[in-house]
Design a protein around this motif. Structure first.
Motif, mmCIF file in Angstrom:
data_model
loop_
_atom_site.group_PDB
_atom_site.id
_atom_site.type_symbol
_atom_site.label_atom_id
_atom_site.label_comp_id
_atom_site.label_asym_id
_atom_site.label_seq_id
_atom_site.Cartn_x
_atom_site.Cartn_y
_atom_site.Cartn_z
ATOM 1 N N PRO A 19 0.806 -1.232 0.000
ATOM 2 C CA PRO A 19 0.000 0.000 0.000
ATOM 3 C C PRO A 19 0.837 1.280 0.000
ATOM 4 O O PRO A 19 0.459 2.267 -0.615
ATOM 5 C CB PRO A 19 -0.826 -0.114 1.278
ATOM 6 N N VAL A 20 1.970 1.260 0.691
ATOM 7 C CA VAL A 20 2.819 2.457 0.707
ATOM 8 C C VAL A 20 3.353 2.737 -0.695
ATOM 9 O O VAL A 20 3.315 3.878 -1.162
ATOM 10 C CB VAL A 20 3.998 2.317 1.705
ATOM 11 N N THR A 21 3.850 1.716 -1.373
ATOM 12 C CA THR A 21 4.407 1.942 -2.705
ATOM 13 C C THR A 21 3.339 2.418 -3.685
ATOM 14 O O THR A 21 3.582 3.314 -4.491
ATOM 15 C CB THR A 21 5.110 0.685 -3.251
ATOM 16 N N ALA A 24 2.068 6.025 -2.490
ATOM 17 C CA ALA A 24 3.125 7.012 -2.724
ATOM 18 C C ALA A 24 3.267 7.310 -4.211
ATOM 19 O O ALA A 24 3.495 8.467 -4.594
ATOM 20 C CB ALA A 24 4.449 6.506 -2.153
ATOM 21 N N SER A 25 3.101 6.303 -5.056
ATOM 22 C CA SER A 25 3.180 6.516 -6.497
ATOM 23 C C SER A 25 1.985 7.311 -7.019
ATOM 24 O O SER A 25 2.111 8.076 -7.983
ATOM 25 C CB SER A 25 3.252 5.173 -7.231
ATOM 26 N N MET A 26 0.842 7.133 -6.406
ATOM 27 C CA MET A 26 -0.363 7.855 -6.823
ATOM 28 C C MET A 26 -0.368 9.308 -6.331
ATOM 29 O O MET A 26 -1.061 10.149 -6.888
ATOM 30 C CB MET A 26 -1.607 7.137 -6.295
ATOM 31 N N VAL A 91 17.069 -0.134 4.987
ATOM 32 C CA VAL A 91 17.342 1.068 5.783
ATOM 33 C C VAL A 91 17.311 2.304 4.881
ATOM 34 O O VAL A 91 16.719 3.331 5.238
ATOM 35 C CB VAL A 91 18.688 0.942 6.533
ATOM 36 N N LEU A 92 17.931 2.206 3.708
ATOM 37 C CA LEU A 92 17.907 3.334 2.765
ATOM 38 C C LEU A 92 16.473 3.673 2.355
ATOM 39 O O LEU A 92 16.096 4.849 2.283
ATOM 40 C CB LEU A 92 18.758 3.025 1.534
ATOM 41 N N ALA A 93 15.663 2.634 2.074
ATOM 42 C CA ALA A 93 14.264 2.867 1.691
ATOM 43 C C ALA A 93 13.509 3.560 2.826
ATOM 44 O O ALA A 93 12.727 4.493 2.582
ATOM 45 C CB ALA A 93 13.581 1.550 1.322
ATOM 46 N N ALA A 94 13.749 3.130 4.052
ATOM 47 C CA ALA A 94 13.078 3.748 5.204
ATOM 48 C C ALA A 94 13.491 5.211 5.349
ATOM 49 O O ALA A 94 12.660 6.077 5.639
ATOM 50 C CB ALA A 94 13.390 2.969 6.475
ATOM 51 N N ILE A 95 14.760 5.493 5.140
ATOM 52 C CA ILE A 95 15.242 6.875 5.229
ATOM 53 C C ILE A 95 14.620 7.732 4.132
ATOM 54 O O ILE A 95 14.154 8.847 4.389
ATOM 55 C CB ILE A 95 16.788 6.923 5.166
ATOM 56 N N VAL A 96 14.601 7.210 2.909
ATOM 57 C CA VAL A 96 13.991 7.960 1.797
ATOM 58 C C VAL A 96 12.531 8.251 2.110
ATOM 59 O O VAL A 96 12.057 9.375 1.925
ATOM 60 C CB VAL A 96 14.149 7.191 0.464
ATOM 61 N N LEU A 97 11.815 7.256 2.616
ATOM 62 C CA LEU A 97 10.408 7.450 2.942
ATOM 63 C C LEU A 97 10.234 8.480 4.055
ATOM 64 O O LEU A 97 9.436 9.415 3.934
ATOM 65 C CB LEU A 97 9.756 6.123 3.333
ATOM 66 N N ALA A 98 10.982 8.317 5.129
ATOM 67 C CA ALA A 98 10.806 9.179 6.313
ATOM 68 C C ALA A 98 11.324 10.600 6.110
ATOM 69 O O ALA A 98 10.743 11.552 6.637
ATOM 70 C CB ALA A 98 11.494 8.547 7.519
ATOM 71 N N VAL A 99 12.390 10.751 5.333
ATOM 72 C CA VAL A 99 13.035 12.058 5.221
ATOM 73 C C VAL A 99 12.666 12.802 3.934
ATOM 74 O O VAL A 99 12.555 14.027 3.938
ATOM 75 C CB VAL A 99 14.573 11.900 5.322
ATOM 76 N N LEU A 100 12.463 12.058 2.855
ATOM 77 C CA LEU A 100 12.255 12.707 1.564
ATOM 78 C C LEU A 100 10.822 12.628 1.028
ATOM 79 O O LEU A 100 10.377 13.530 0.331
ATOM 80 C CB LEU A 100 13.215 12.121 0.525
ATOM 81 N N MET A 123 10.222 11.816 -8.045
ATOM 82 C CA MET A 123 11.559 11.230 -8.165
ATOM 83 C C MET A 123 11.932 10.465 -6.896
ATOM 84 O O MET A 123 12.391 9.319 -6.957
ATOM 85 C CB MET A 123 12.592 12.322 -8.431
ATOM 86 N N PHE A 124 11.718 11.077 -5.741
ATOM 87 C CA PHE A 124 12.048 10.409 -4.476
ATOM 88 C C PHE A 124 11.184 9.163 -4.273
ATOM 89 O O PHE A 124 11.658 8.147 -3.765
ATOM 90 C CB PHE A 124 11.901 11.365 -3.294
ATOM 91 N N THR A 125 9.931 9.249 -4.682
ATOM 92 C CA THR A 125 9.043 8.092 -4.588
ATOM 93 C C THR A 125 9.543 6.966 -5.480
ATOM 94 O O THR A 125 9.525 5.802 -5.087
ATOM 95 C CB THR A 125 7.604 8.487 -4.977
ATOM 96 N N GLY A 126 10.012 7.310 -6.659
ATOM 97 C CA GLY A 126 10.580 6.305 -7.560
ATOM 98 C C GLY A 126 11.806 5.633 -6.958
ATOM 99 O O GLY A 126 11.975 4.415 -7.062
ATOM 100 N N VAL A 127 12.653 6.411 -6.314
ATOM 101 C CA VAL A 127 13.835 5.840 -5.641
ATOM 102 C C VAL A 127 13.391 4.886 -4.537
ATOM 103 O O VAL A 127 13.921 3.769 -4.406
ATOM 104 C CB VAL A 127 14.743 6.965 -5.084
ATOM 105 N N PHE A 128 12.412 5.313 -3.744
ATOM 106 C CA PHE A 128 11.878 4.447 -2.683
ATOM 107 C C PHE A 128 11.372 3.125 -3.268
ATOM 108 O O PHE A 128 11.701 2.047 -2.776
ATOM 109 C CB PHE A 128 10.751 5.192 -1.948
ATOM 110 N N ASN A 129 10.594 3.214 -4.336
ATOM 111 C CA ASN A 129 10.037 2.004 -4.950
ATOM 112 C C ASN A 129 11.125 1.119 -5.553
ATOM 113 O O ASN A 129 11.045 -0.112 -5.461
ATOM 114 C CB ASN A 129 8.998 2.381 -6.007
#
Length: 149
Positions: A19-21, A24-26, A91-100, A123-129
């Motif tokens: 659901p987050v991905t 976040a994409s929508m 961890v990187l995905a969590a940081i991108v989600l929480a910070v960006l 762009m940040f959402t794409g990196v997270f995904n």
């Protein structure tokens, strides 16, 4: 016990991270619509709902690594390179989600922001995904696995 922990880990990933991905994409296109028509209550509410989904499921998503560590520990693979890579990517995905991602969503959901802000958010959402996709691939392929793949 391994099968139970693995099943809970996979189900938690599907139920929490999925659901987050998707939400976040929508979010960026929905935010662009809301910015273009600030008087459209439905567009504004959609943005708020998508942000709420991301926030709630991000918190629920903490269960995924918890059961992941329990599964890895019971399988004796905590020191394997593929798992360490997965942990780093998680961890990187969590940081991108929480910070960006989440703070930018919140700013847009509160009515602030510009079209350019939605582009950066996309762009940040794409990196997270992409980070989650990489983790998923590592979990499926698992170098040295006994599945024969």
């Amino acid at each position: 016990m391994n099968k139970f922990l693995l099943a809970v880990h996979v189900l938690a990933a599907i139920v929490a991270i999925g659901p987050v991905t998707v939400a976040a994409s929508m979010f960026p296109p929905a935010a662009r619509l809301a910015l273009a028509a600030p008087d459209d209550a439905r567009a504004v509410e959609t943005v708020r709902l998508l942000h709420r989904i991301c926030r709630v499921y991000a918190v629920v998503g903490v269960v995924v690594p918890v059961f992941g560590f329990a599964t890895a520990s019971s399988m004796g693979v905590l020191g394997d390179g593929w798992l360490i890579a997965s942990i780093v990517l998680t961890v990187l995905a969590a940081i991108v989600l929480a910070v960006l991602v989440l703070p930018r969503q919140e700013a847009l959901a509160e009515g602030g922001g510009t079209r350019e802000a939605t582009v950066r958010l996309a762009m940040f959402t794409g990196v997270f995904n992409l980070l989650w996709a990489a983790v998923t691939v590592l979990m499926i392929i698992r170098p040295g696995s006994t599945t024969g793949v």
